[in-house]
Design an enzyme around this catalytic site. Sequence first.
Site, PDB file in Angstrom:
ATOM      1  N   ARG A  46       0.840  -1.204   0.000  1.00  0.00           N
ATOM      2  CA  ARG A  46       0.000   0.000   0.000  1.00  0.00           C
ATOM      3  C   ARG A  46       0.876   1.255   0.000  1.00  0.00           C
ATOM      4  O   ARG A  46       0.585   2.240  -0.673  1.00  0.00           O
ATOM      5  CB  ARG A  46      -0.970   0.015   1.187  1.00  0.00           C
ATOM      6  CG  ARG A  46      -1.700   1.363   1.295  1.00  0.00           C
ATOM      7  CD  ARG A  46      -2.960   1.379   2.134  1.00  0.00           C
ATOM      8  NE  ARG A  46      -2.922   0.568   3.313  1.00  0.00           N
ATOM      9  CZ  ARG A  46      -2.239   0.852   4.426  1.00  0.00           C
ATOM     10  NH1 ARG A  46      -1.530   1.970   4.516  1.00  0.00           N
ATOM     11  NH2 ARG A  46      -2.267   0.030   5.463  1.00  0.00           N
ATOM     12  N   TYR A  98     -15.987  16.256 -15.496  1.00  0.00           N
ATOM     13  CA  TYR A  98     -16.404  14.847 -15.523  1.00  0.00           C
ATOM     14  C   TYR A  98     -17.545  14.617 -14.515  1.00  0.00           C
ATOM     15  O   TYR A  98     -17.502  15.147 -13.393  1.00  0.00           O
ATOM     16  CB  TYR A  98     -15.179  13.991 -15.167  1.00  0.00           C
ATOM     17  CG  TYR A  98     -15.447  12.525 -15.109  1.00  0.00           C
ATOM     18  CD1 TYR A  98     -15.714  11.799 -16.259  1.00  0.00           C
ATOM     19  CD2 TYR A  98     -15.434  11.848 -13.889  1.00  0.00           C
ATOM     20  CE1 TYR A  98     -15.967  10.442 -16.198  1.00  0.00           C
ATOM     21  CE2 TYR A  98     -15.682  10.486 -13.827  1.00  0.00           C
ATOM     22  CZ  TYR A  98     -15.946   9.793 -14.991  1.00  0.00           C
ATOM     23  OH  TYR A  98     -16.193   8.448 -14.934  1.00  0.00           O
ATOM     24  N   ASP A 170      -7.315  18.219 -14.611  1.00  0.00           N
ATOM     25  CA  ASP A 170      -7.601  16.855 -15.045  1.00  0.00           C
ATOM     26  C   ASP A 170      -7.190  16.768 -16.515  1.00  0.00           C
ATOM     27  O   ASP A 170      -7.819  17.362 -17.388  1.00  0.00           O
ATOM     28  CB  ASP A 170      -9.101  16.555 -14.858  1.00  0.00           C
ATOM     29  CG  ASP A 170      -9.439  15.098 -15.177  1.00  0.00           C
ATOM     30  OD1 ASP A 170      -8.743  14.481 -15.991  1.00  0.00           O
ATOM     31  OD2 ASP A 170     -10.428  14.601 -14.602  1.00  0.00           O
ATOM     32  N   LYS A 195      -7.969   5.640 -19.488  1.00  0.00           N
ATOM     33  CA  LYS A 195      -8.243   6.159 -20.826  1.00  0.00           C
ATOM     34  C   LYS A 195      -6.975   6.047 -21.689  1.00  0.00           C
ATOM     35  O   LYS A 195      -6.490   4.964 -21.868  1.00  0.00           O
ATOM     36  CB  LYS A 195      -8.778   7.587 -20.710  1.00  0.00           C
ATOM     37  CG  LYS A 195      -9.835   7.758 -19.582  1.00  0.00           C
ATOM     38  CD  LYS A 195     -11.128   7.022 -19.831  1.00  0.00           C
ATOM     39  CE  LYS A 195     -12.070   6.954 -18.630  1.00  0.00           C
ATOM     40  NZ  LYS A 195     -12.422   8.196 -18.004  1.00  0.00           N
TER      41      LYS A 195
HETATM   42  C1  LIG Z   1     -12.959   8.611 -16.735  1.00  0.00           C
HETATM   43  C2  LIG Z   1     -12.597   9.929 -16.193  1.00  0.00           C
HETATM   44  C3  LIG Z   1     -12.397  10.108 -14.810  1.00  0.00           C
HETATM   45  C4  LIG Z   1     -12.616   9.003 -13.811  1.00  0.00           C
HETATM   46  O1  LIG Z   1     -11.714   7.959 -13.992  1.00  0.00           O
HETATM   47  P1  LIG Z   1     -11.986   6.439 -13.554  1.00  0.00           P
HETATM   48  O2  LIG Z   1     -10.717   5.776 -13.928  1.00  0.00           O
HETATM   49  O3  LIG Z   1     -13.183   5.972 -14.323  1.00  0.00           O
HETATM   50  O4  LIG Z   1     -12.253   6.451 -12.089  1.00  0.00           O
HETATM   51  C5  LIG Z   1     -12.015  11.365 -14.375  1.00  0.00           C
HETATM   52  N1  LIG Z   1     -11.864  12.388 -15.235  1.00  0.00           N
HETATM   53  C6  LIG Z   1     -12.050  12.253 -16.551  1.00  0.00           C
HETATM   54  C7  LIG Z   1     -11.870  13.432 -17.451  1.00  0.00           C
HETATM   55  C8  LIG Z   1     -12.428  11.025 -17.078  1.00  0.00           C
HETATM   56  O5  LIG Z   1     -12.634  10.895 -18.394  1.00  0.00           O
END
Ligand SMILES: *Cc1c(COP(=O)(O)O)cnc(C)c1O
Length: 411
Positions: A46, A98, A170, A195
Amino acid sequence: MTIETRLTLAGQRTDGTFNSVAPPIYQTATFRFEGINRTKGYDYTRSGNPTRSALEEVLADLEGGAGAVVVSSGMAAISTVLATFNAGDHIICSHDCYGGTERLLCTLRSQGKIEVTFSDLRDPLALVDAVQPNTRAVWVETPSNPLLRIVDLEAVAGFAGSHGLLLIVDNTFLSPLFQQPIAFGADVVVHSTTKYINGHSDVVGGAIISRTEELHRLHAATANTHGTTAAPFDSWLVLRGLRTLPLRIRQHEANALAVARFLESHPAVERVFYPGLESHEGHRLAARQQHGFGGVVSFQLRGSEDALNTLLLATEVFTLAESLGGVESLIEHPATMSHASMRPEQRAAAGINDRIIRLSVGIESECDLIADLAQALDAAVLHDAPLQGAAYAPAVPNDSDASVAAEALHV
Ligand SMILES: *Cc1c(COP(=O)(O)O)cnc(C)c1O
């Protein structure tokens, strides 16, 4: 060394025992001590794991940060960063962030833990209106989801810097290959590595990259305290996926531009949202602050709800599913899928209506993608009397135009 070379080398030569070229997966919960306070740098997974460290090092390098923490999802990254704020702190956030970020911020607000204002940060003056004495941070998502609005990072960073606010970006939609927020003055970058960074739709993961050593230590300690750090095997898969990001992202972008141009020319399409199109309101800013326009294209369909449903079910190359950034193309309906967690009033304020469709354009061949959308749009038109009434003629994609434009825009 170039990014391509750094990515190929990342994590190599870490196995001094057998000299494996691919980095080992340290699939262990705990590490043997050699005496009191004597370890080889790791004690418990962890808190730290060599496989995770290999990924953290390369992500910090790509974003130009002092350090990275790899966590179990994009939302784990976001909640870990939010966990560093104190009760009563105020955060200003992009109004079209998001859906999961909006839900988390609203949950924390309803629990009395933080205050939040959602603002359209395309206008840097919105910050002047939103800022309060207890404001601590600005949370930006650019390009936004699903309408790909562009926020001027330099302008927001200037405001944040002069008001002593933390700027958190982000950067999921572009990856560090196409945008490096720290270079504009951001303090923290978060990613859903689910992603583009992993890129193969087989891991849910996240990362936090901090500009300074001090912020990095805070995020590493918070991730350890809250237990949000990622598993070794997931970290290994993400590092494996990341090696080919430079190749993948160029193909995503070239395909996305071709798809956007095709949709723009189609009579059943009301509007196309893609920052690579000159018609996009953020085009010039995107061209200035990004190294590429990315692989997500959204559009608004004309016609009835039937037409919408038919279109979503008629594609054969595009799969009807949430998420983005994987090698395969996906199609989805934000209002009922990716953005369903957003409150309806917030969705309306963000301009996400029920006729918007979002595409994550994959790395398949451009002609297959366009042919698939063409046949699905034809099917949608057949299911919609008003659309048939409009002088409708199936559009023929102009491949040469699209690829010349894609070439001209390349970095
Ligand atoms: C998918 C996404 C998230 C969240 O990510 P997870 O891996 O699904 O928890 C946060 N910000 C953006 C812009 C995203 O596309």
